[in-house]
Design an enzyme around this catalytic site. Structure first.
Site, short mmCIF file in Angstrom:
data_model
loop_
_atom_site.label_atom_id
_atom_site.label_comp_id
_atom_site.label_asym_id
_atom_site.label_seq_id
_atom_site.Cartn_x
_atom_site.Cartn_y
_atom_site.Cartn_z
N GLU A 63 -4.49 2.38 -2.62
CA GLU A 63 -5.23 1.16 -2.89
C GLU A 63 -5.08 0.82 -4.37
O GLU A 63 -5.78 1.37 -5.22
CB GLU A 63 -6.71 1.33 -2.53
CG GLU A 63 -6.98 1.45 -1.05
CD GLU A 63 -6.79 0.14 -0.31
OE1 GLU A 63 -6.45 -0.88 -0.95
OE2 GLU A 63 -6.96 0.13 0.92
N CYS A 98 -14.47 -5.66 3.70
CA CYS A 98 -13.48 -5.73 2.64
C CYS A 98 -12.15 -6.15 3.24
O CYS A 98 -11.94 -6.06 4.45
CB CYS A 98 -13.35 -4.40 1.90
SG CYS A 98 -12.95 -3.00 2.95
N GLU A 100 -15.11 -9.80 11.45
CA GLU A 100 -15.46 -8.40 11.69
C GLU A 100 -16.87 -8.22 12.24
O GLU A 100 -17.11 -7.37 13.09
CB GLU A 100 -15.31 -7.58 10.41
CG GLU A 100 -13.87 -7.45 9.93
CD GLU A 100 -13.73 -6.44 8.80
OE1 GLU A 100 -14.71 -5.72 8.50
OE2 GLU A 100 -12.63 -6.38 8.22
N HIS A 138 -2.49 -5.78 -6.03
CA HIS A 138 -2.66 -6.98 -5.22
C HIS A 138 -4.13 -7.38 -5.18
O HIS A 138 -5.02 -6.60 -5.50
CB HIS A 138 -2.13 -6.75 -3.80
CG HIS A 138 -2.80 -5.60 -3.08
ND1 HIS A 138 -2.38 -4.29 -3.22
CD2 HIS A 138 -3.86 -5.56 -2.24
CE1 HIS A 138 -3.14 -3.50 -2.47
NE2 HIS A 138 -4.05 -4.26 -1.87
N HIS A 165 -8.27 -8.64 2.24
CA HIS A 165 -7.32 -9.29 1.32
C HIS A 165 -7.24 -10.78 1.64
O HIS A 165 -7.08 -11.15 2.80
CB HIS A 165 -5.94 -8.68 1.47
CG HIS A 165 -5.92 -7.18 1.39
ND1 HIS A 165 -6.07 -6.38 2.51
CD2 HIS A 165 -5.78 -6.36 0.34
CE1 HIS A 165 -6.02 -5.11 2.14
NE2 HIS A 165 -5.84 -5.07 0.82
N HIS A 223 0.80 -1.22 0.00
CA HIS A 223 0.00 0.00 0.00
C HIS A 223 0.84 1.27 0.00
O HIS A 223 0.28 2.37 -0.01
CB HIS A 223 -0.94 0.00 1.21
CG HIS A 223 -2.04 -1.00 1.11
ND1 HIS A 223 -1.89 -2.31 1.47
CD2 HIS A 223 -3.33 -0.89 0.66
CE1 HIS A 223 -3.03 -2.97 1.27
NE2 HIS A 223 -3.91 -2.12 0.77
N GLU A 229 -5.63 -2.18 -6.41
CA GLU A 229 -6.22 -3.48 -6.14
C GLU A 229 -6.93 -4.10 -7.33
O GLU A 229 -7.54 -3.41 -8.15
CB GLU A 229 -7.21 -3.37 -4.96
CG GLU A 229 -6.50 -3.00 -3.66
CD GLU A 229 -7.39 -3.06 -2.45
OE1 GLU A 229 -6.87 -3.33 -1.35
OE2 GLU A 229 -8.60 -2.82 -2.59
#
Length: 202
Positions: free
Chosen positions: A135, A88, A108, A53, A90, A46, A137
């Site tokens: 970001e 959200c 979460e 990624h 990874h 980041h 992504e």
């Protein structure tokens, strides 16, 4: 911070000011087609200009067609205190995006979706002016239905809200949202409309 490409070579990238816990998390680096080409530590990926990624975004709706939003906890090192989609994150290297989406939703929000379906992918590049992070992504999108009562982890989530499409528009006009929110929502809209039906207004 070391970056490990698929060929095993390494390169240095500093993130000395970042939390040590986050530094140990590894992400999958991908090419423009979403093919894995290596790994990098989360914070290194980041740092400007960002390394492309793999990521995922989840949109869960209740039976009234309202979207479950979360406000990211103030202690988050990246985009703290802003509203964003349901979940959200990874995937770990080698973890499927679907498995990662289900895992992080449970971690979460303390719940398992009653339904979770793939909703395509979107590639974006969004700098975050507040943190200076980027970001970059290749994001796998998921939509689903939630019937259980959320039990948010306060270390991850400061607040939650179920909103209609109109309520979201009003909230988005006056409160801060994550840099990526509208990009991922717009990309997921066809699947959202199929899930919620035309009367929900998404």
């Amino acid at each position: 911070m070391p970056i490990t490409p698929a060929n095993g070579q390494t390169a240095g990238l500093s993130a000395a000011s970042a939390p040590a816990a986050a530094e140990s998390i590894m992400l999958e680096l991908v090419d423009e087609d979403g093919t894995t080409i290596g790994t990098a530590e989360k914070l290194a990926a980041h740092q400007p200009p960002g390394q492309l990624h793999r990521a995922f975004s989840v949109f869960l709706f209740d039976e009234k067609g309202r979207l479950l939003l979360q406000r990211r906890a103030l202690a988050k090192y990246h985009s703290p205190g802003v509203w964003s989609n349901t979940c959200c994150g990874h995937p770990y290297p080698g973890e499927t995006p679907f498995a990662a989406a289900a895992r992080r939703t449970a971690e979460e929000l303390g719940l398992a979706p009653a339904l979770l379906a793939e909703a395509g992918t979107v590639r974006y590049n969004h700098p975050d002016p507040a943190s200076g992070l980027v970001e970059q992504e290749f994001n796998h999108l998921f939509v689903g239905v939630v019937r259980a009562e959320p039990a948010p982890d306060p270390a991850e989530i400061g607040e939650i809200a179920f909103v209609t499409a109109q309520e979201l528009a009003e909230r988005h006009a006056k409160e801060p949202f994550s840099a990526w929110f509208m990009t991922v929502l717009d990309a997921a809209r066809p699947a959202v409309r199929e899930l919620t039906g035309p009367s929900a207004g998404w």
